[in-house]
Design an enzyme around this catalytic site. Structure first.
Site, mmCIF file in Angstrom:
data_model
loop_
_atom_site.group_PDB
_atom_site.id
_atom_site.type_symbol
_atom_site.label_atom_id
_atom_site.label_comp_id
_atom_site.label_asym_id
_atom_site.label_seq_id
_atom_site.Cartn_x
_atom_site.Cartn_y
_atom_site.Cartn_z
ATOM 1 N N PHE A 147 0.856 -1.187 0.000
ATOM 2 C CA PHE A 147 0.000 0.000 0.000
ATOM 3 C C PHE A 147 0.886 1.228 0.000
ATOM 4 O O PHE A 147 1.721 1.396 0.892
ATOM 5 C CB PHE A 147 -0.927 0.031 1.222
ATOM 6 C CG PHE A 147 -1.824 1.236 1.210
ATOM 7 C CD1 PHE A 147 -2.978 1.251 0.433
ATOM 8 C CD2 PHE A 147 -1.499 2.384 1.926
ATOM 9 C CE1 PHE A 147 -3.792 2.374 0.392
ATOM 10 C CE2 PHE A 147 -2.312 3.510 1.884
ATOM 11 C CZ PHE A 147 -3.466 3.500 1.119
ATOM 12 N N ASP B 142 9.259 2.918 1.627
ATOM 13 C CA ASP B 142 8.070 3.628 2.102
ATOM 14 C C ASP B 142 7.951 3.323 3.599
ATOM 15 O O ASP B 142 7.474 2.262 3.998
ATOM 16 C CB ASP B 142 6.837 3.159 1.335
ATOM 17 C CG ASP B 142 5.561 3.841 1.813
ATOM 18 O OD1 ASP B 142 5.552 4.399 2.933
ATOM 19 O OD2 ASP B 142 4.553 3.793 1.082
ATOM 20 N N LYS C 294 2.545 9.675 8.341
ATOM 21 C CA LYS C 294 1.724 9.261 9.490
ATOM 22 C C LYS C 294 2.146 9.814 10.859
ATOM 23 O O LYS C 294 1.624 10.824 11.283
ATOM 24 C CB LYS C 294 1.604 7.736 9.507
ATOM 25 C CG LYS C 294 0.710 7.235 8.367
ATOM 26 C CD LYS C 294 0.103 5.890 8.660
ATOM 27 C CE LYS C 294 -1.047 5.587 7.709
ATOM 28 N NZ LYS C 294 -0.638 5.126 6.378
HETATM 29 C C1 PLP Z 1 -0.856 5.426 5.012
HETATM 30 C C2 PLP Z 1 0.195 5.031 4.028
HETATM 31 C C3 PLP Z 1 0.388 5.744 2.835
HETATM 32 C C4 PLP Z 1 -0.499 6.902 2.415
HETATM 33 O O1 PLP Z 1 -0.447 7.966 3.311
HETATM 34 P P1 PLP Z 1 -1.629 9.062 3.265
HETATM 35 O O2 PLP Z 1 -1.194 10.097 4.251
HETATM 36 O O3 PLP Z 1 -2.890 8.360 3.636
HETATM 37 O O4 PLP Z 1 -1.684 9.584 1.902
HETATM 38 C C5 PLP Z 1 1.411 5.327 2.003
HETATM 39 N N1 PLP Z 1 2.204 4.299 2.320
HETATM 40 C C6 PLP Z 1 2.051 3.604 3.461
HETATM 41 C C7 PLP Z 1 2.981 2.476 3.780
HETATM 42 C C8 PLP Z 1 1.040 3.944 4.352
HETATM 43 O O5 PLP Z 1 0.859 3.221 5.469
#
Ligand code: PLP
Length: 390
Positions: free
Chosen positions: A129, A214, A244
């Site tokens: 994700f 990420d 986050k």
């Molecule tokens: C939550 C998340 C995103 C997206 O972040 P948003 O602030 O919701 O756009 C991208 N990568 C990972 C691994 C995430 O947990």
């Protein structure tokens, strides 16, 4: 009319109906509009590192708004420069930082960096994700998220997460970058084999491709370390994205480019109005400073172990994963929606990440008493979910 019932007539239905409308929070507790109290074991999905209403965060944002609230990107401000310096020092490397307002925007910035290699092929993992904007979505595996919006930009190969041989087979001399989560959060906290990320570094280096981690969910202390993997010299990524937990709930993201990758974007290549705004950066500095001064990374490690041990004690839990306060578990049956509902009814917020995987990402300020209350309630929560099914 309750807030919850007004929602459907005013707010776009992208998330499905909200479980409850929350009106107040303090520490790791929140209250809904009917006065019910909950222990927040999800922390706004790994965001509220300091819980709710932490005085250091409130003071930092308040003072910064009273001093200077917004400047355009023709200018800069002390908090933005200080935060960039701080993030680089946490990686232990030389680099440059681009600030955004969210995780997906941090990934969009990183995606633009990869294009400046002159290559367009990207490799991402199944169950990954990376966000909901079109570029990040192109790197997100889940068909239900992608298919309504195809065609998505770019040329992306998906390979099974955690399988270094599959990764080696997917990367070629045309590959701009490999993007990986050090642990897959949205997938239910899936942890790869110990040498996987170092293998990803070797494979990308062989092909002159960038390694992009990420760490939007795993970063900023969540695993008991500042980064789950980005500061590991054997992994040494070219790009790290965080968001986050960075400012504990104040919206901010950052794309941290390290080494030569720091110079791929040039003047005019990218921009944002709000990214790096002074209150968001001041909030992040307050969060990082509090995590440091209160020893909360060590706390995350200790509390995480306690929670994992307690959760694993029930025979209906087949596996418990994660590090620090990023916790995933798999149940014997696909009953996580029922478990989340039973937990909510018992006064605990957790997340059914997939039909059989539960995720917890509580604030670092969760007390021992709250953790113990949850573990004491856990068997009865599972009873309610499993019995309801019969
Ligand atoms: C939550 C998340 C995103 C997206 O972040 P948003 O602030 O919701 O756009 C991208 N990568 C990972 C691994 C995430 O947990």
């Amino acid at each position: 009319m309750s807030v919850k019932s007004r929602y459907a007539e005013a707010v776009m239905n992208t998330f499905g109906p909200p479980k409850v409308a929350l009106v107040r929070g303090a520490g790791a507790h929140v209250w809904d509009e009917d006065g019910h109290e909950y222990v927040d074991l999800l922390g706004g999905i790994a965001v509220n590192a300091l819980g709710h209403g932490h005085p250091a965060l409130v003071a930092a944002v308040t003072e910064q708004l009273q001093t200077l609230g917004h400047v355009s990107n023709f200018f800069t401000s002390p908090p933005a420069v200080e935060l960039a310096e701080k993030l680089l020092s946490l990686t232990g490397r030389e680099g440059r930082v681009f600030f955004t307002n969210s995780g997906t925007e941090a990934n969009e910035a990183a995606l633009k960096i990869t294009r400046r290699t002159g290559r367009t092929h990207l490799v991402a993992a199944t169950e990954a994700f990376h966000g909901r904007t079109m570029g990040s979505l192109a790197l997100t595996a889940k068909a239900a998220y992608r298919e309504p919006f195809e065609p998505l930009p770019g040329h992306v190969t998906f390979m099974p997460y955690g399988d270094a041989a599959a990764l080696a087979a997917a990367v070629t001399d045309e590959t701009a970058a490999v993007i990986l989560e050090p642990m897959q959060g949205e997938a239910g906290v899936m942890v790869p084999p110990a040498d996987y990320l170092a293998a990803a570094r070797r494979i990308t280096a062989e092909h002159g491709s960038l390694l992009w981690l990420d760490e939007i969910q795993t970063g900023m202390g969540r695993t008991g370390r500042w980064f789950a993997a980005a500061a590991d010299p054997e992994v040494a990524p070219d790009i790290v994205t965080v968001a986050k937990g960075l400012a504990g709930g104040f919206p901010i993201g950052a794309c941290i480019a390290l080494g030569d990758a720091a110079f791929l974007l040039e003047p005019g290549n990218h921009g944002t109005t709000f990214g790096g705004n002074p209150p968001a950066c001041a909030a992040a500095l307050a969060v990082i400073g509090t995590l440091e001064s209160e020893g909360l990374l060590e706390r995350a490690t200790v509390l995480g172990e306690k929670l994992r041990d307690g959760l694993r004690a029930d025979p209906r839990v087949v596996e418990v994963r994660g590090e620090g306060l990023l916790i995933g578990l798999t149940l014997t049956e696909p009953l996580t929606a029922e478990v989340a509902a039973a937990a909510l009814a018992a006064g605990f917020i957790l997340n059914n990440a997939t039909p059989d995987r539960i995720r917890l990402a509580p604030p670092f300020v969760l007390t021992d008493a709250d953790a113990e209350a949850f573990l004491a309630a856990w068997p009865a929560i599972l009873d309610a979910a499993y019995e309801g099914e019969k």
